[in-house]
Write a protein that holds these residues in place. Structure first.
Motif, PDB file in Angstrom:
ATOM      1  N   ALA A   2      13.951   2.299  -0.539  1.00  0.00           N
ATOM      2  CA  ALA A   2      14.461   1.185   0.263  1.00  0.00           C
ATOM      3  C   ALA A   2      13.338   0.270   0.715  1.00  0.00           C
ATOM      4  O   ALA A   2      13.448  -0.957   0.665  1.00  0.00           O
ATOM      5  N   VAL A   3      12.235   0.871   1.156  1.00  0.00           N
ATOM      6  CA  VAL A   3      11.081   0.079   1.603  1.00  0.00           C
ATOM      7  C   VAL A   3      10.534  -0.764   0.449  1.00  0.00           C
ATOM      8  O   VAL A   3      10.194  -1.942   0.618  1.00  0.00           O
ATOM      9  N   ALA A   4      10.491  -0.174  -0.742  1.00  0.00           N
ATOM     10  CA  ALA A   4       9.973  -0.904  -1.902  1.00  0.00           C
ATOM     11  C   ALA A   4      10.848  -2.109  -2.230  1.00  0.00           C
ATOM     12  O   ALA A   4      10.348  -3.196  -2.539  1.00  0.00           O
ATOM     13  N   ILE A  24      15.620  12.384   1.770  1.00  0.00           N
ATOM     14  CA  ILE A  24      15.438  11.322   2.769  1.00  0.00           C
ATOM     15  C   ILE A  24      14.148  10.564   2.507  1.00  0.00           C
ATOM     16  O   ILE A  24      14.114   9.324   2.534  1.00  0.00           O
ATOM     17  N   TYR A  25      13.088  11.293   2.234  1.00  0.00           N
ATOM     18  CA  TYR A  25      11.776  10.683   2.008  1.00  0.00           C
ATOM     19  C   TYR A  25      11.832   9.652   0.882  1.00  0.00           C
ATOM     20  O   TYR A  25      11.415   8.497   1.045  1.00  0.00           O
ATOM     21  N   HIS A  26      12.360  10.067  -0.257  1.00  0.00           N
ATOM     22  CA  HIS A  26      12.334   9.182  -1.420  1.00  0.00           C
ATOM     23  C   HIS A  26      13.390   8.082  -1.330  1.00  0.00           C
ATOM     24  O   HIS A  26      13.199   7.000  -1.896  1.00  0.00           O
ATOM     25  N   ALA A  65       9.194   8.321  10.282  1.00  0.00           N
ATOM     26  CA  ALA A  65      10.641   8.512  10.402  1.00  0.00           C
ATOM     27  C   ALA A  65      11.011   9.983  10.344  1.00  0.00           C
ATOM     28  O   ALA A  65      11.833  10.469  11.120  1.00  0.00           O
ATOM     29  N   MET A  66      10.379  10.736   9.435  1.00  0.00           N
ATOM     30  CA  MET A  66      10.689  12.150   9.305  1.00  0.00           C
ATOM     31  C   MET A  66      10.271  12.939  10.539  1.00  0.00           C
ATOM     32  O   MET A  66      10.999  13.795  11.042  1.00  0.00           O
ATOM     33  N   ASP A  67       9.055  12.646  11.066  1.00  0.00           N
ATOM     34  CA  ASP A  67       8.577  13.351  12.252  1.00  0.00           C
ATOM     35  C   ASP A  67       9.472  13.074  13.450  1.00  0.00           C
ATOM     36  O   ASP A  67       9.768  13.959  14.257  1.00  0.00           O
ATOM     37  N   THR A  68       9.899  11.827  13.568  1.00  0.00           N
ATOM     38  CA  THR A  68      10.777  11.466  14.681  1.00  0.00           C
ATOM     39  C   THR A  68      12.102  12.205  14.579  1.00  0.00           C
ATOM     40  O   THR A  68      12.641  12.697  15.571  1.00  0.00           O
ATOM     41  N   SER A 118       0.820  -1.198   0.000  1.00  0.00           N
ATOM     42  CA  SER A 118       0.000   0.000   0.000  1.00  0.00           C
ATOM     43  C   SER A 118       0.859   1.254   0.000  1.00  0.00           C
ATOM     44  O   SER A 118       1.743   1.415   0.832  1.00  0.00           O
ATOM     45  N   ASP A 119       0.600   2.178  -0.945  1.00  0.00           N
ATOM     46  CA  ASP A 119       1.287   3.460  -0.942  1.00  0.00           C
ATOM     47  C   ASP A 119       1.017   4.221   0.343  1.00  0.00           C
ATOM     48  O   ASP A 119       1.866   4.947   0.860  1.00  0.00           O
ATOM     49  N   LYS A 120      -0.206   4.043   0.883  1.00  0.00           N
ATOM     50  CA  LYS A 120      -0.565   4.725   2.125  1.00  0.00           C
ATOM     51  C   LYS A 120       0.330   4.270   3.271  1.00  0.00           C
ATOM     52  O   LYS A 120       0.770   5.068   4.105  1.00  0.00           O
ATOM     53  N   GLN A 121       0.618   2.974   3.300  1.00  0.00           N
ATOM     54  CA  GLN A 121       1.461   2.441   4.364  1.00  0.00           C
ATOM     55  C   GLN A 121       2.905   2.919   4.213  1.00  0.00           C
ATOM     56  O   GLN A 121       3.577   3.229   5.195  1.00  0.00           O
ATOM     57  N   VAL A 122       3.393   2.958   2.961  1.00  0.00           N
ATOM     58  CA  VAL A 122       4.732   3.490   2.727  1.00  0.00           C
ATOM     59  C   VAL A 122       4.798   4.937   3.191  1.00  0.00           C
ATOM     60  O   VAL A 122       5.734   5.369   3.853  1.00  0.00           O
ATOM     61  N   HIS A 123       3.767   5.704   2.865  1.00  0.00           N
ATOM     62  CA  HIS A 123       3.699   7.100   3.273  1.00  0.00           C
ATOM     63  C   HIS A 123       3.762   7.221   4.786  1.00  0.00           C
ATOM     64  O   HIS A 123       4.472   8.063   5.336  1.00  0.00           O
TER      65      HIS A 123
END
Length: 507
Positions: A495-497, A488-490, A77-80, A66-71
């Motif tokens: 990596a997740v993909a 960082i986001y992309h 990670a970014m918020d942390t 799910s793209d939503k889950q990747v998001h």
């Protein structure tokens, strides 16, 4: 592999993605991917549980589609990362200097290295890496690789790069069309009518309206140089040229020549596997990472002046010396500067014994020592009667060139030592993100630099972006031109993909 180490910036992200740093992806150059088990202590091998829990926390079957889950994962990670910037950067033993003249507004300090850099000896490393031509300078702490095209250079390079150290790769220009493309005559012929901004190095003032041919005519002949009001030849530099156009479009033949010769292509190519800037999608306006040219006359007669004052960059960089003008009238001044440069004897022997022509003198410092340097520079500014302005920074403002006296004070009062480097023709100097550095051209130099974003120093890129926000709104570095959060986001998303695809293959 496209990521061997993926440094992020703080403990919570390391908890979530700590295995990225050690085994994260063993994605081979041929495109296949595996996620390997790792030793978690006690001799027991377990799957990468922390990372996998993060990737599969809301899924019954473990597949992440799910793209939503990747998001959600990336945003977490970014918020942390943003939240933890208020925590001290060094949570180990308090070993930093008690700063009396510099205070960070966010209360976090760069405290220097917790552990000393290991000294390397050629006899030992030659046994470990018999096929890699290399040597050690700066008393065994600075690596020089001598074959820029050797396929196994990455092994030695990555060891030092991971420690945040600069690295030199020599003989790069031997793989370039120097006479055809990179000499003053070639540039004057192709671009002589351009009118870029020239800068007077001694006064740090721009000179506008001159054709670039005037600059090139005096590059190797002082009698043809522009003069000041007193009739003295000007020491000029041409910075960040071309200033606005993409180098690949304005100088396509030179761009191709440079890219084909750059060492460590995993990092230095625009789409290199370890250049995280290449992870930005095509529809993004890409950050301008060069190449840019840094060209200036020699400053050997003025030992207290720098061609480029002390500063640091938000990204990693490789700087290649493609041409040096041997100004014989400067030789006595050049040799005096070399003697006072803090370079070790092996570095000096490149000039005295091997007959190489020195182009530029660099002093590069560890990124973790930047705050100690700021404290000294603010102290010096007060001693000179200067006012310390709020929302400004002595390194980002490029206020100082550290001459021998200031470098000695830095060592005596703060225990900070740099890497003094004599850059000769063909030398590519790799500068880590966040590492303070300064340059003094001994002779006239033509240098070309390419920036990149490596996983090893991504935490410095992020921290510097946060630091730049505290500068005045008019400061040149106030804006995040690197787009580090997008990078960082992309990078994480990619990596997740790959991990998701790998887990699907395993099942």
């Amino acid at each position: 592999m496209w990521i061997e180490r993926f440094y992020l910036l703080s403990a919570p992200i390391d908890l979530a993605l700590s295995h990225c740093k050690q085994v994260f992806l063993q994605v081979k150059v041929n495109g296949t991917a595996t996620v390997e088990d790792m030793d978690t202590g006690g001799g027991e091998k377990k799957p990468c549980t922390t990372l996998r829990k993060l990737l599969t926390r809301n899924q019954a079957n473990g597949n992440l589609t799910s793209d939503k889950q990747v998001h959600e994962i990336v945003n977490t990670a970014m918020d942390t990362a943003a939240a933890t910037q208020k925590r001290p950067l060094n949570t180990g033993p308090k070993n930093h200097h008690e700063f009396a003249h510099y205070q960070r507004r966010n209360g976090t300090y760069l405290s220097g290295r917790v552990e000393a850099i290991p000294t390397c000896y050629l006899k030992e490393t030659s046994l470990q890496y018999p096929d890699i031509k290399h040597s050690w300078m700066c008393e065994g702490k600075l690596l020089i690789l001598h074959d820029p095209q050797h396929p196994n250079n990455f092994q030695l390079f990555n060891q030092r790069w991971t420690l945040g150290q600069p690295v030199i790769v020599s003989n790069v220009s031997k793989h370039m069309k120097v006479e055809e493309l990179w000499t003053p005559e070639a540039f004057s012929k192709d671009f002589g009518h351009d009118r870029p901004d020239l800068i007077d190095c001694r006064r740090n003032e721009p000179l506008n309206g001159y054709q670039i041919k005037c600059f090139w005519d005096g590059f190797e002949d002082q009698s043809k140089r522009l003069t000041d009001a007193d009739g003295q030849p000007l020491i000029l530099k041409l910075k960040d040229w071309p200033t606005s156009e993409d180098f690949a479009e304005s100088m396509p033949s030179r761009f191709q020549d440079l890219m084909s010769a750059l060492p460590m292509p995993q990092y230095t190519q625009r789409n290199g596997q370890l250049n995280l800037a290449g992870r930005l999608p095509e529809f993004f306006v890409k950050p301008d990472l060069g190449p840019k040219m840094y060209i200036a006359y020699g400053l050997a007669k003025y030992p207290q002046s720098g061609t480029t004052n002390l500063h640091l960059d938000v990204s990693d960089a490789v700087n290649v010396m493609v041409f040096v003008a041997h100004e014989k009238e400067l030789e006595p001044d050049v040799m005096k500067l070399i003697e006072d440069s803090d370079c070790d004897e092996l570095m000096k022997k490149r000039i005295t014994d091997d007959g190489e022509i020195p182009g530029a003198l660099w002093h590069i410092y560890d990124a973790c020592d930047a705050d100690k340097m700021r404290d000294l520079l603010n102290k010096v500014a007060l001693e000179l009667g200067m006012e310390l302005e709020p929302y400004h920074d002595p390194i980002h403002d490029q206020q100082f060139y550290l001459d021998k006296n200031l470098r000695q004070r830095l060592a005596d009062e703060y225990g900070v030592y740099g890497y003094p480097i004599l850059q000769c023709v063909g030398d590519a100097v790799f500068i880590p993100a966040g590492a303070p550095h300064q340059v003094q051209n001994l002779n006239g130099c033509v240098k070309v630099a390419e920036d990149f974003v490596s996983p090893e120093h991504l935490h410095h890129c992020f921290n510097l972006t946060q630091e730049f926000r505290l500068l005045s709104n008019t400061h040149a570095n106030h804006e995040d031109k690197l787009q580090v959060k997008n990078i960082i986001y992309h990078a994480i998303k990619d990596a997740v993909a790959v991990l998701d695809q790998s887990e699907s293959i395993e099942k």
